[in-house]
Enzyme design. Structure first.
Site, PDB file in Angstrom:
ATOM      1  N   ARG A  67       0.749  -1.127   0.044  1.00  0.00           N
ATOM      2  CA  ARG A  67      -0.103   0.057  -0.087  1.00  0.00           C
ATOM      3  C   ARG A  67       1.034   1.253   0.067  1.00  0.00           C
ATOM      4  NH1 ARG A  67      -1.937   0.891   4.260  1.00  0.00           N
ATOM      5  NH2 ARG A  67      -1.360  -0.687   5.548  1.00  0.00           N
ATOM      6  N   LYS A 204      -9.739  -2.045   2.075  1.00  0.00           N
ATOM      7  CA  LYS A 204      -9.404  -1.014   2.821  1.00  0.00           C
ATOM      8  C   LYS A 204     -10.026   0.183   2.404  1.00  0.00           C
ATOM      9  CE  LYS A 204      -6.233  -3.230   5.233  1.00  0.00           C
ATOM     10  NZ  LYS A 204      -6.116  -3.391   6.386  1.00  0.00           N
ATOM     11  N   SER A 246      -0.935  -3.357  10.314  1.00  0.00           N
ATOM     12  CA  SER A 246      -0.856  -4.140   9.201  1.00  0.00           C
ATOM     13  C   SER A 246       0.524  -4.812   9.750  1.00  0.00           C
ATOM     14  CB  SER A 246      -0.696  -3.451   8.029  1.00  0.00           C
ATOM     15  OG  SER A 246      -1.724  -2.524   8.027  1.00  0.00           O
ATOM     16  N   CYS A 248       1.115  -7.007  11.998  1.00  0.00           N
ATOM     17  CA  CYS A 248       1.497  -7.412  13.273  1.00  0.00           C
ATOM     18  C   CYS A 248       1.006  -8.735  13.993  1.00  0.00           C
ATOM     19  CB  CYS A 248       1.230  -5.985  14.305  1.00  0.00           C
ATOM     20  SG  CYS A 248       2.169  -4.661  14.018  1.00  0.00           S
TER      21      CYS A 248
END
Ligand code: OXD
Ligand code: MN
Length: 586
Positions: A67, A204, A246, A248
């Site tokens: 992204r 998203k 993101s 994690c």
């Protein structure tokens, strides 16, 4: 008379000028046609038909691998409405600038019209989107990630209640790449990227950025959260949502194989990335997973870290930017075995030891949720599942203890608002830099983040059975730089403590930041962890936290008058508690 959808498609085609328009039905035959297009384009490859049936590898353009937050814009009428944490363009300017790039962008290409439902097909919480795209990879991915095609067309009928998203690969030049959102119109335009969160517009762009705006207007919540069910002895399942930035470990947590399974604790997967939650008649927040598949980070995923997903990835899966073995199987760092001879890296070159990672750090798998062995049988319940705990977390090498509980909803909202985490490869930019990421929504909130905190507070005021709010940190390191906590399947011990707190069983020590487990309240049998490591994991250093709280105060100040008074009060109250405890422990 044409329907609102037909009108929008006509308008979009007038701008982008495709050679032809194909309306997608979501069938398997159509999926195979898309794969055929991808194979013909030369950027995708069929994997081993025996060991990975119906699996494919797609290689994105090397400059289009994650992204791109700096090219993502919220185009609200004023900059103030987007807030200081979003990039902003005025809607007219954006229409002009991005419109120029979309003008004629589909010449010589096909426009695929992809109607899709975010959420279970029959759920009143679900919403419809339509993506018009010139990328067969996007169509194929959308079929895995959403309820796509006929089912959506039928639910939509002649209604105008859908979120349109126009997507073109353009020329894939990052200089001509924009992902723009128009929150007033509930419209998305994306040009110049074919990658994941930039191009699969249901995820998203719609399910978080646009949905967060709709959720505020309509009184519900759109969150960057996994949803899991923790089964306890006797078979009761308690549902929890968890927001981590993101890459994690949301997917790994949601699909965890519990190390306490022999004691009756088991984790069921409902979702791994996004939760839509509304207050139900029983007074609980009820959550649905709007997605139908998992778009997970491959590197680091292996039989040790996530056996459930590994089991799911052996059929009908689309891999992006992984490496490929000589046997045409996907491979990545952390899969569990050493790089085999004859490995081809994510760019399609021969890999050799010392030539860097074979898979891109943000390589992904796109897999239907239904293939996951840990999937909850309730994952598509139309009314959603009642949430008893919300968990915030991030990567913090120092500072945050393994787990702590907030004092109440308002304090919990502050705990979410002060979240910070070390950055990962999920977005372009430096990796490992600590940045503030409230509720893990920094890149995904479609309006002023301080107003979003206000929305959380308002939701809490309306909730008769508010979930308890916790914070976890699996990533704390000792003086030797090594992780103190083993993570993965052992994280169930923390979930069990959370459940015990919900049910009033576990002890805790009150600290200025919230309630931290007493060492004996954690179930640690069978785990080799030294008392010293445990002490470090549970410690709260008032001096470090004071510095953190000050940084949080500075972050909040950026929002000016938008920041809710209650949040500022929480920040000041924490400073007071910390100062008192610093004095007390001196
Ligand atoms: C994702 C992300 O892909 O957060 O889920 O980047
Ligand atoms: Mn995510």
């Amino acid at each position: 008379m044409s329907t609102p959808l037909e009108k929008w498609v006509d308008e979009s085609a007038r701008v982008t000028k495709p050679d032809q328009i194909v309306w997608c039905d979501g069938s398997e035959a159509e999926y195979q046609r898309m794969v055929g297009e991808m194979l013909r384009a030369g950027d995708s490859f069929a994997l081993n038909e025996t060991t990975f049936p119906n699996c494919h590898l797609h290689r994105s353009s090397p400059n289009d691998v994650a992204r791109t937050e700096h090219l993502t814009f919220i185009c609200s009428p004023t900059k103030d409405e987007a807030g200081p944490t979003n990039n902003w363009m005025d809607p007219e300017g954006a229409k002009h600038r991005v419109g120029e790039l979309l003008d004629g962008a589909m010449r010589g290409r096909t426009m695929y019209v992809v109607p899709y439902i975010m959420g279970p097909a029959s759920s009143p919480l679900s919403k419809i989107g339509v993506e018009a795209t010139d990328s067969p990879y996007v169509v194929a991915s959308m079929r895995i990630m959403s309820r796509m095609g006929k089912v959506a067309t039928e639910r939509l009928g002649a209604s105008s209640d859908f979120v349109p998203g126009l997507h073109s690969l353009g020329d894939l030049d990052p200089l001509r790449r924009y992902i723009v959102h128009f929150p007033q119109e509930k419209l998305i335009w994306s040009v110049g990227s074919g990658y994941g969160g930039n191009a699969l517009l249901g995820k998203k762009c719609f399910a978080l950025r646009i949905a967060s705006v709709i959720a505020r207007e309509q009184g519900w919540m759109a969150e960057h959260m996994l949803i899991l069910g923790l089964e306890s002895p006797g078979g009761k399942v308690t549902y929890m949502g968890a927001a981590f930035p993101s890459a994690c470990g949301k997917t790994n947590l949601a699909m965890m194989v519990s190390t306490l399974e022999n004691q009756g604790y088991r984790v069921w997967t409902v979702g791994d990335d996004i939760a839509w939650m509304k207050i139900a008649d029983d007074g609980y927040l009820h959550a649905i997973n709007p997605e139908a598949g998992f778009f997970g980070v491959a590197p680091g995923t292996g039989f040790k870290t996530n056996p459930n997903v590994m089991g799911a990835l052996t059929k009908n899966t689309l891999f992006t930017n992984t490496a490929m073995t000589a046997a045409r199987e996907p491979w990545w760092e952390g899969i569990g075995d050493a790089p085999p001879a004859g490995l081809i890296n994510w760019k399609g070159e021969k890999w050799a030891p010392g030539s860097g990672n074979a898979a891109h750090a943000n390589a992904r798998y796109t897999v239907p949720a239904a293939q996951t062995p840990s999937l909850s049988k309730h994952w598509q319940d139309p009314e959603g599942l009642p949430i008893s705990a919300l968990i915030f977390g991030g990567r913090r090498a120092h500072l945050a203890p393994l787990v702590y509980e907030s004092n109440d909803w308002q304090h919990g909202v502050f705990v979410g608002a002060m979240m910070a985490s070390e950055t990962t490869a999920a977005a372009t930019g430096a990796v490992g830099v600590c940045r503030r990421d409230p509720m893990a929504m920094l890149p995904f909130c479609g309006y002023n983040m301080a107003d979003y905190f206000g929305h959380w507070l308002e939701m809490g005021a309306k909730l008769k059975k508010p979930p308890k709010i916790f914070h976890v940190n699996w990533f704390r390191k000792g003086a030797d730089g090594k992780f103190l906590w083993p993570g993965y399947g052992e994280n169930v011990r923390v979930l069990k403590w959370i459940l015990d707190r919900i049910e009033g069983r576990a002890a805790a020590t009150e600290t200025p930041i919230g309630s931290v487990p007493t060492p004996s309240s954690l179930t640690l049998d069978g785990l080799a962890i030294s008392p010293d490591a445990l002490k470090q994991l549970l410690s709260v250093d008032s001096g470090d936290w004071l510095a953190e709280d000050q940084a949080v105060g500075e972050f909040f100040a950026k929002f000016g008058s938008h920041i809710p008074t209650a949040i500022v009060q929480e920040q000041k109250a924490l400073a007071d508690r910390l100062s008192r405890s610093t004095v007390a422990t001196k």
